[in-house]
Design a protein around this motif. Structure first.
Motif, mmCIF file in Angstrom:
data_model
loop_
_atom_site.group_PDB
_atom_site.id
_atom_site.type_symbol
_atom_site.label_atom_id
_atom_site.label_comp_id
_atom_site.label_asym_id
_atom_site.label_seq_id
_atom_site.Cartn_x
_atom_site.Cartn_y
_atom_site.Cartn_z
ATOM 1 N N VAL A 186 0.841 -1.208 0.000
ATOM 2 C CA VAL A 186 0.000 0.000 0.000
ATOM 3 C C VAL A 186 0.868 1.247 0.000
ATOM 4 C CG1 VAL A 186 -1.635 1.326 1.400
ATOM 5 C CG2 VAL A 186 -2.035 -1.102 0.969
ATOM 6 N N LEU A 187 1.943 1.237 0.772
ATOM 7 C CA LEU A 187 2.836 2.401 0.774
ATOM 8 C C LEU A 187 3.507 2.575 -0.592
ATOM 9 C CD1 LEU A 187 4.483 2.066 4.294
ATOM 10 C CD2 LEU A 187 3.046 3.949 3.505
ATOM 11 N N GLU A 188 3.908 1.486 -1.208
ATOM 12 C CA GLU A 188 4.579 1.576 -2.509
ATOM 13 C C GLU A 188 3.631 2.072 -3.602
ATOM 14 O OE1 GLU A 188 7.591 1.449 -3.046
ATOM 15 O OE2 GLU A 188 8.526 0.238 -1.490
ATOM 16 N N LEU A 189 2.361 1.688 -3.510
ATOM 17 C CA LEU A 189 1.404 2.028 -4.564
ATOM 18 C C LEU A 189 0.704 3.359 -4.335
ATOM 19 C CD1 LEU A 189 -0.214 -1.468 -5.260
ATOM 20 C CD2 LEU A 189 1.521 -0.266 -6.603
ATOM 21 N N ALA A 190 0.942 3.998 -3.209
ATOM 22 C CA ALA A 190 0.384 5.335 -2.965
ATOM 23 C C ALA A 190 1.274 6.367 -3.641
ATOM 24 C CB ALA A 190 0.292 5.600 -1.468
#
Length: 263
Positions: A234-238
């Motif tokens: 989720v952090l990478e895709l935000a």
């Protein structure tokens, strides 16, 4: 690797007790640890993945919108699905089905699961990972919509919720800096031993001002993805938005598709 379980698809005709029993069965089947073939590092570095010859995973975002009848009552769900690869949109599909039961906390998948499964059937690509706007293991019976759909399709899945359905943060989540996370553990409202890690509060974005705060997302394993990997993904895709990009794009597409029905 397990096989898809269409026999566990949500049936809104079940009684509430039967729905809860089915959710417990799904939680027993669900795999809350990493069990997938792709390299999660390819999500943050698609160019590096391409240079190494690795195939980039297909990441799908799912979100819902609702259509109303002449009396202004919600009577249909519109499920929007956006497939991405290497950060680019490769397919968008949606499906509309009726709503058979009202919203009941903890039983969301029985209200919205049918439209989601119908929309996923419209995809011409096979997802390597699905992100849902809703909970996974952060759920009273450890079987939120991301877990339910992930088990039915046997696809790695992650729940991304905007509010905390149940569980307890291990420390304060107010004003977290961007990029941070706080563990969410089971308490007396979750069918798991107290203290069990069931997900994370993940802070993807934050204001610079001390007087304004963005609340975290509540990220949990759906199926075949561990809690730490789920938070990392989720952090990478935000990007510049709070929601991870596949879910944000699905939310945007849901609004676009909904306008077609309101003309």
């Amino acid at each position: 690797m397990s096989q898809p379980r269409p026999d566990l698809a949500p049936d809104p005709s079940l009684s509430r007790a039967e729905m809860e029993t089915l959710q417990r069965e799904i939680a027993d089947i669900a795999v809350f640890e990493d069990d997938f073939a792709f390299d999660p590092n390819a999500l943050s570095s698609p160019l590096a993945a391409a240079a190494s010859g690795d195939e980039q995973p297909t990441v799908v975002g799912v979100d819902q919108s609702f259509l109303t009848n002449a009396d202004g009552e919600q009577d249909r769900a519109l499920s929007a699905v956006v497939a991405t690869r290497g950060g680019e949109v490769i397919e968008r599909v949606h499906a509309v089905t009726g709503l058979d039961i009202p919203y009941i906390p903890g039983l969301l998948s029985f209200r919205e699961g049918g439209p989601i499964l119908a929309a996923l059937e419209e995809l011409s690509v096979d997802p390597d990972l699905i992100l849902f706007d809703g909970s996974g293991r952060i759920h009273f019976r450890q079987a939120g919509i991301a877990t339910h759909m992930g088990v039915v399709r046997d696809v790695p899945s992650i729940g991304v919720a905007k509010s905390l359905l149940c569980g307890r943060p291990r420390k304060d989540t107010d004003g977290l800096p961007a990029g941070s996370r706080v563990a969410i553990e089971a308490n007396g409202r979750v069918d798991a031993p107290d203290g069990t890690l069931i997900g994370y509060a993940v802070q993807t974005r934050q204001y610079d001002s001390p007087n304004r705060h963005i609340n975290p997302l509540y990220v949990s394993s759906g199926h075949r993805v561990g809690p730490e990997t789920a938070a990392n993904v989720v952090l990478e895709l935000a990007t510049s938005y709070k929601l991870p990009e596949p879910v944000r794009l699905a939310d945007k597409y849901a609004d676009e598709a909904k306008r077609e029905f309101n003309q």
